[in-house]
Design a protein around this motif. Structure first.
Motif, PDB file in Angstrom:
ATOM      1  N   MET A  35       0.899  -1.452  -0.254  1.00 48.61           N
ATOM      2  CA  MET A  35       0.220  -0.320   0.526  1.00 48.61           C
ATOM      3  C   MET A  35       0.967   1.336  -0.089  1.00 48.61           C
ATOM      4  O   MET A  35       1.716   1.109   1.104  1.00 48.61           O
ATOM      5  CB  MET A  35      -1.179   0.080   1.107  1.00 48.61           C
ATOM      6  CG  MET A  35      -2.142  -1.056   1.430  1.00 48.61           C
ATOM      7  SD  MET A  35      -3.043  -0.983   3.119  1.00 48.61           S
ATOM      8  CE  MET A  35      -2.052  -1.580   3.743  1.00 48.61           C
ATOM      9  N   GLY A  36       0.305   2.277  -1.125  1.00 49.15           N
ATOM     10  CA  GLY A  36       0.713   3.368  -0.710  1.00 49.15           C
ATOM     11  C   GLY A  36       2.325   3.557  -1.085  1.00 49.15           C
ATOM     12  O   GLY A  36       3.562   3.059  -1.398  1.00 49.15           O
ATOM     13  N   VAL A  37       2.818   4.918  -0.676  1.00 51.66           N
ATOM     14  CA  VAL A  37       4.023   4.921  -0.314  1.00 51.66           C
ATOM     15  C   VAL A  37       4.371   4.948   1.261  1.00 51.66           C
ATOM     16  O   VAL A  37       3.789   5.764   1.938  1.00 51.66           O
ATOM     17  CB  VAL A  37       4.668   6.824  -0.549  1.00 51.66           C
ATOM     18  CG1 VAL A  37       6.064   6.362  -0.582  1.00 51.66           C
ATOM     19  CG2 VAL A  37       4.740   6.793  -1.715  1.00 51.66           C
ATOM     20  N   VAL A 261      -7.651 -11.039  -7.696  1.00 51.93           N
ATOM     21  CA  VAL A 261      -8.610 -10.062  -8.275  1.00 51.93           C
ATOM     22  C   VAL A 261      -9.375  -9.361  -7.414  1.00 51.93           C
ATOM     23  O   VAL A 261      -9.974  -9.276  -6.074  1.00 51.93           O
ATOM     24  CB  VAL A 261      -9.476 -10.631  -8.197  1.00 51.93           C
ATOM     25  CG1 VAL A 261     -11.024 -10.814  -9.346  1.00 51.93           C
ATOM     26  CG2 VAL A 261      -8.968 -12.366  -8.844  1.00 51.93           C
ATOM     27  N   GLU A 262      -8.758  -7.803  -8.054  1.00 54.40           N
ATOM     28  CA  GLU A 262      -9.140  -6.124  -7.470  1.00 54.40           C
ATOM     29  C   GLU A 262     -10.317  -5.540  -7.211  1.00 54.40           C
ATOM     30  O   GLU A 262     -10.900  -5.490  -8.671  1.00 54.40           O
ATOM     31  CB  GLU A 262      -7.809  -5.803  -7.288  1.00 54.40           C
ATOM     32  CG  GLU A 262      -7.929  -4.887  -6.256  1.00 54.40           C
ATOM     33  CD  GLU A 262      -6.619  -3.856  -5.449  1.00 54.40           C
ATOM     34  OE1 GLU A 262      -6.470  -4.038  -5.091  1.00 54.40           O
ATOM     35  OE2 GLU A 262      -7.194  -2.357  -7.304  1.00 54.40           O
ATOM     36  N   GLY A 263     -11.465  -5.316  -6.946  1.00 48.73           N
ATOM     37  CA  GLY A 263     -12.785  -4.933  -7.183  1.00 48.73           C
ATOM     38  C   GLY A 263     -12.408  -3.812  -6.816  1.00 48.73           C
ATOM     39  O   GLY A 263     -11.654  -3.132  -6.477  1.00 48.73           O
ATOM     40  N   GLY A 309     -10.797  -6.287  -2.169  1.00 46.80           N
ATOM     41  CA  GLY A 309     -12.115  -5.084  -2.023  1.00 46.80           C
ATOM     42  C   GLY A 309     -12.514  -5.759  -1.506  1.00 46.80           C
ATOM     43  O   GLY A 309     -13.250  -6.085  -2.018  1.00 46.80           O
ATOM     44  N   GLY A 310     -13.008  -4.983   0.037  1.00 43.25           N
ATOM     45  CA  GLY A 310     -14.163  -5.159   0.950  1.00 43.25           C
ATOM     46  C   GLY A 310     -14.087  -6.972   1.257  1.00 43.25           C
ATOM     47  O   GLY A 310     -14.963  -7.484   1.807  1.00 43.25           O
ATOM     48  N   TYR A 311     -13.263  -7.525   1.230  1.00 47.00           N
ATOM     49  CA  TYR A 311     -12.692  -9.116   1.715  1.00 47.00           C
ATOM     50  C   TYR A 311     -12.177  -9.060   3.200  1.00 47.00           C
ATOM     51  O   TYR A 311     -12.041  -9.754   3.687  1.00 47.00           O
ATOM     52  CB  TYR A 311     -12.142  -9.443   0.815  1.00 47.00           C
ATOM     53  CG  TYR A 311     -12.734 -10.036  -0.660  1.00 47.00           C
ATOM     54  CD1 TYR A 311     -13.422 -11.560  -0.249  1.00 47.00           C
ATOM     55  CD2 TYR A 311     -13.277  -9.296  -1.741  1.00 47.00           C
ATOM     56  CE1 TYR A 311     -15.126 -10.979  -1.310  1.00 47.00           C
ATOM     57  CE2 TYR A 311     -13.888  -9.522  -2.526  1.00 47.00           C
ATOM     58  CZ  TYR A 311     -14.952 -10.632  -2.320  1.00 47.00           C
ATOM     59  OH  TYR A 311     -15.280 -11.022  -3.590  1.00 47.00           O
ATOM     60  N   VAL A 328      -7.441 -14.382   0.387  1.00 50.06           N
ATOM     61  CA  VAL A 328      -7.905 -12.900   0.376  1.00 50.06           C
ATOM     62  C   VAL A 328      -7.008 -11.633   0.377  1.00 50.06           C
ATOM     63  O   VAL A 328      -5.645 -12.092   1.158  1.00 50.06           O
ATOM     64  CB  VAL A 328      -8.852 -12.125   1.105  1.00 50.06           C
ATOM     65  CG1 VAL A 328     -10.785 -13.117   1.403  1.00 50.06           C
ATOM     66  CG2 VAL A 328      -8.132 -12.001   2.798  1.00 50.06           C
ATOM     67  N   GLN A 329      -6.651 -10.516  -0.420  1.00 48.43           N
ATOM     68  CA  GLN A 329      -5.708  -9.542   0.062  1.00 48.43           C
ATOM     69  C   GLN A 329      -6.922  -8.732   0.239  1.00 48.43           C
ATOM     70  O   GLN A 329      -7.524  -7.931   0.160  1.00 48.43           O
ATOM     71  CB  GLN A 329      -4.966  -9.607  -1.358  1.00 48.43           C
ATOM     72  CG  GLN A 329      -4.218  -8.186  -1.238  1.00 48.43           C
ATOM     73  CD  GLN A 329      -3.375  -7.756  -2.397  1.00 48.43           C
ATOM     74  OE1 GLN A 329      -2.676  -8.276  -2.792  1.00 48.43           O
ATOM     75  NE2 GLN A 329      -3.636  -6.679  -3.098  1.00 48.43           N
ATOM     76  N   VAL A 330      -6.219  -8.083   1.485  1.00 47.61           N
ATOM     77  CA  VAL A 330      -7.217  -6.955   2.302  1.00 47.61           C
ATOM     78  C   VAL A 330      -5.833  -5.671   2.587  1.00 47.61           C
ATOM     79  O   VAL A 330      -4.604  -5.750   2.783  1.00 47.61           O
ATOM     80  CB  VAL A 330      -6.972  -7.609   3.751  1.00 47.61           C
ATOM     81  CG1 VAL A 330      -7.760  -7.006   4.585  1.00 47.61           C
ATOM     82  CG2 VAL A 330      -8.512  -9.031   3.666  1.00 47.61           C
ATOM     83  N   GLY A 331      -6.358  -4.507   2.264  1.00 48.79           N
ATOM     84  CA  GLY A 331      -5.869  -3.179   2.492  1.00 48.79           C
ATOM     85  C   GLY A 331      -5.882  -2.179   3.868  1.00 48.79           C
ATOM     86  O   GLY A 331      -5.197  -2.781   4.352  1.00 48.79           O
ATOM     87  N   THR A 332      -7.131  -2.194   3.203  1.00 43.24           N
ATOM     88  CA  THR A 332      -7.587  -0.920   4.274  1.00 43.24           C
ATOM     89  C   THR A 332      -7.457  -1.094   6.046  1.00 43.24           C
ATOM     90  O   THR A 332      -7.523  -0.552   6.420  1.00 43.24           O
ATOM     91  CB  THR A 332      -9.317  -0.217   3.778  1.00 43.24           C
ATOM     92  OG1 THR A 332      -8.757  -0.468   2.170  1.00 43.24           O
ATOM     93  CG2 THR A 332      -9.750   0.454   4.709  1.00 43.24           C
ATOM     94  N   ALA A 333      -7.878  -2.184   6.117  1.00 37.21           N
ATOM     95  CA  ALA A 333      -7.648  -2.509   7.223  1.00 37.21           C
ATOM     96  C   ALA A 333      -6.342  -3.055   8.401  1.00 37.21           C
ATOM     97  O   ALA A 333      -6.363  -1.740   8.780  1.00 37.21           O
ATOM     98  CB  ALA A 333      -8.156  -4.446   8.148  1.00 37.21           C
TER      99      ALA A 333
HETATM  100  C1  LIG Z   1      -3.820   3.155   1.386  1.00 35.83           C
HETATM  101  C2  LIG Z   1      -3.959   2.265   0.889  1.00 35.83           C
HETATM  102  C3  LIG Z   1      -3.241   2.028  -0.565  1.00 35.83           C
HETATM  103  C4  LIG Z   1      -2.704   1.305  -1.324  1.00 35.83           C
HETATM  104  N1  LIG Z   1      -1.829   1.676  -2.308  1.00 35.83           N
HETATM  105  C5  LIG Z   1      -1.839   0.129  -3.658  1.00 35.83           C
HETATM  106  C6  LIG Z   1      -1.215   0.168  -4.070  1.00 35.83           C
HETATM  107  O1  LIG Z   1      -0.276   0.964  -4.397  1.00 35.83           O
HETATM  108  N2  LIG Z   1      -0.334  -0.906  -5.175  1.00 35.83           N
HETATM  109  C7  LIG Z   1      -1.488  -1.736  -5.352  1.00 35.83           C
HETATM  110  O2  LIG Z   1      -1.637  -2.632  -5.955  1.00 35.83           O
HETATM  111  N3  LIG Z   1      -2.333  -1.827  -4.229  1.00 35.83           N
HETATM  112  C8  LIG Z   1      -3.032  -0.825  -3.146  1.00 35.83           C
HETATM  113  N4  LIG Z   1      -4.010  -0.342  -2.805  1.00 35.83           N
HETATM  114  C9  LIG Z   1      -5.286  -2.290  -3.123  1.00 35.83           C
HETATM  115  C10 LIG Z   1      -4.408  -2.556  -1.028  1.00 35.83           C
HETATM  116  O3  LIG Z   1      -3.260  -3.502  -1.984  1.00 35.83           O
HETATM  117  C11 LIG Z   1      -5.244  -3.662  -1.594  1.00 35.83           C
HETATM  118  O4  LIG Z   1      -6.044  -4.527  -3.053  1.00 35.83           O
HETATM  119  C12 LIG Z   1      -7.119  -3.621  -1.012  1.00 35.83           C
HETATM  120  O5  LIG Z   1      -6.941  -2.013   0.026  1.00 35.83           O
HETATM  121  C13 LIG Z   1      -7.885  -4.393  -0.980  1.00 35.83           C
HETATM  122  O6  LIG Z   1      -9.490  -4.018  -0.376  1.00 35.83           O
HETATM  123  P1  LIG Z   1      -9.428  -3.522   0.578  1.00 35.83           P
HETATM  124  O7  LIG Z   1      -8.562  -2.648   0.511  1.00 35.83           O
HETATM  125  O8  LIG Z   1     -11.543  -3.914   0.727  1.00 35.83           O
HETATM  126  O9  LIG Z   1      -9.101  -4.411   1.601  1.00 35.83           O
HETATM  127  C14 LIG Z   1      -3.790   0.350  -1.523  1.00 35.83           C
HETATM  128  C15 LIG Z   1      -4.857  -0.124  -0.593  1.00 35.83           C
HETATM  129  C16 LIG Z   1      -4.633   1.053   0.183  1.00 35.83           C
HETATM  130  C17 LIG Z   1      -5.351   0.935   1.470  1.00 35.83           C
END
Ligand SMILES: Cc1cc2nc3c(=O)[nH]c(=O)nc-3n(C[C@H](O)[C@H](O)[C@H](O)COP(=O)(O)O)c2cc1C
Length: 501
Positions: A35-37, A261-263, A309-311, A328-333
């Motif tokens: 995620m992000g930088v 697979v990202e929604g 994406g929302g998992y 799942v791949q989870v980001g926001t949490a």
């Molecule tokens: C703060 C933030 C930054 C993100 N930056 C990237 C990124 O630089 N590259 C990338 O492939 N996905 C990025 N993502 C997506 C996450 O890797 C992940 O696929 C996604 O957050 C999953 O969905 P969710 O946010 O509903 O859990 C980012 C997500 C968040 C929340």
């Protein structure tokens, strides 16, 4: 490659985590998204890996991140410890000598300018990139046997080769890549594992069919005593269409090991909707049936996949597993948990807003210079706030998202729709493309706590990105708590699936 012993500060931290041993062959159920930088920094990835899941560091702009952490005095000495482990001592020392400031720079002092990534990068920048990617992965892998991945955006093409080599020298287990069509990355991984020279073709707007614009990298620039083959990391492509998955499976230059697979509810950049862009009443891109990935077709490919994406819920994990996904791949949490690299005051302010029910995420169709929709969390004082956005003079001095274009004389120029409008226009850019564009390069590194300071007083504002799931992260808070950890996320997500799957 032997891993370093954890220093005292990390050992203390480690004691609070259960030791989880996952067989190397097993696929992770949870991938913590890159995620992000520096939101997914080495600390977050290391914690997740220690808990038996796949911790992923963000590979974006690591050259700038290492340079800035060193100029901030490298609290805790972690960067210098990583530099000490780099196999080419002289190269690591050049990086340290150029950027390290004992005790840190004064808060009003600007960070040193690092050269902007360009096809003919100076050696100094190539070295910084190799070393920075090594250090981030090395630290994430330090002192445990869990697996660690690194995530890149395909669109940021120029640093790929030297970044990958640095990460592979540190033994990265997975490479994940989205935001583009990474057909040539698998072959690059195969060659780098043998320390062979590699090339990567760069997309140049207006290029003629016979133009060959490629970045070249020879691993021989790194002086290594014993050049034994490196483990070839697994490659996961992040996709938003089953057609793209098929293309990658059939035409990639080497082995693709799976897909994420990202929604469109995911944080960060989203793939644009298919067809003509339609906006909702609130001005956000409208997604529909055509944007759904056909999981039957994906399953037919036969490679493991993860849904994103929302998992980030126990039910999400179960649903994904029932759909045949490995997990799942989870980001926001994870972006809002205690180990995240997000600046602490932003993270806490947003957690408070979530608890109060006032947090809001806007899918901005024009913020990102890439032209992809970008999720922007609304927070006063960041560029989501029109007052803050308007007050910032347009400056392009990081340049990761610049577009390479063919100039009249055949040479390659660079432009970004978030740079000063007249400069962009003078390079043949369409001024309509500049409207609402935000310098997310400067803003994302500011969100990680390293904002550039100009003329001693102008501090670059941040941008916070997060998925639609932001409003639901209260599910990770224990009763009465106002913060949560990566372990809370994993416990919550796996609680139900451990019991039922
Ligand atoms: C703060 C933030 C930054 C993100 N930056 C990237 C990124 O630089 N590259 C990338 O492939 N996905 C990025 N993502 C997506 C996450 O890797 C992940 O696929 C996604 O957050 C999953 O969905 P969710 O946010 O509903 O859990 C980012 C997500 C968040 C929340």
């Amino acid at each position: 490659m032997p891993r370093g012993a954890a220093p005292a500060s990390l050992r203390d931290h480690q004691q609070t985590l259960p030791v989880v041993t996952t067989p190397a062959s097993a696929l992770p159920t949870i991938i913590q998204g890159g995620m992000g930088v520096s939101i997914s920094n080495w600390r977050l990835a290391r914690t997740v890996s220690q808990l038996g899941q796949l911790g992923v560091v963000s590979g974006t702009a690591l050259d700038q991140v290492l340079a800035r952490r060193l100029q901030d005095g490298d609290p805790g000495g972690h960067m210098r410890r990583g530099l000490d482990a780099f196999p080419d001592r002289a190269m690591a020392e050049r990086v340290r000598d150029t950027y390290y400031i004992a005790g840190g720079r004064a808060p009003t002092q600007s960070y040193k300018e690092v050269p902007i990534q360009a096809i003919d990068n100076p050696r100094e920048l190539v070295e910084l990139c190799v070393v920075a990617n090594f250090v981030e992965v090395y630290l994430a892998r330090e002192g445990h046997d869990g697996r660690v991945g690194i995530n890149y955006l395909e669109k940021i093409q120029i640093p790929h080769l030297h970044s990958l080599y640095g990460a592979m020298l540190a033994g990265v287990d997975y490479v994940l890549m989205g935001a583009g069509i990474p057909l040539r990355i698998p072959g690059v991984l195969d060659r780098l594992a043998q320390h062979e020279p590699v090339t990567y073709p760069i997309v140049v707007t207006g290029a003629r069919p016979d133009d060959d614009v490629s970045v070249r990298f020879d691993p021989a620039v790194v002086a290594i005593e014993h050049r034994a083959p490196l483990p070839r990391p697994s490659f996961l492509a992040i996709i938003a269409s089953d057609v793209l998955a098929q293309t990658l499976y059939r035409r990639a230059t080497g082995r693709v090991d799976g897909f994420v697979v990202e929604g469109p509810t995911a944080g960060g950049h989203n793939a644009p909707p298919r067809g003509k862009l339609q906006l909702t009443e609130s001005g956000e891109p409208q997604y529909g049936e055509r944007d759904r990935v056909d999981l039957d077709r994906l399953r037919a490919i036969g490679l493991p996949f993860w849904l994103a994406g929302g998992y980030g819920t126990p039910e999400g994990v179960l649903e994904a597993r029932k759909a045949g996904a490995a997990g799942v791949q989870v980001g926001t949490a994870f972006a809002f948990c205690a180990e995240s690299g997000m600046r602490a005051d932003y993270r806490r302010a947003l957690l408070q807003q979530v608890i109060e029910g006032s947090a809001r995420v806007f899918t901005d169709p024009s913020a990102s210079p890439t032209g992809f929709p970008f999720k922007v969390v609304q927070l006063a004082g960041t560029v989501s706030d029109p007052v803050t956005y308007d007050a910032r003079p347009r400056i392009c001095d990081l340049g990761f998202l610049r577009e390479a274009y063919r100039q009249e004389d055949g040479s390659v120029g660079y432009r970004c729709p978030a740079e000063p409008v007249n400069v962009y226009a003078s390079k043949g850019g369409d001024t309509a493309a500049t409207v609402g564009r935000k310098c997310i390069c400067n803003a994302l590194i500011a969100a990680a706590g390293h904002p550039q300071v100009r003329a001693g007083r102008h501090v670059e504002p941040a941008i916070i990105t997060g998925g639609d799931d932001l409003v639901g992260i209260t599910r990770f808070l224990r009763p009465g708590a106002t913060d949560y950890t990566a372990a809370d996320v994993i416990d919550t997500l796996l609680g139900a699936s451990h019991a039922t799957v």
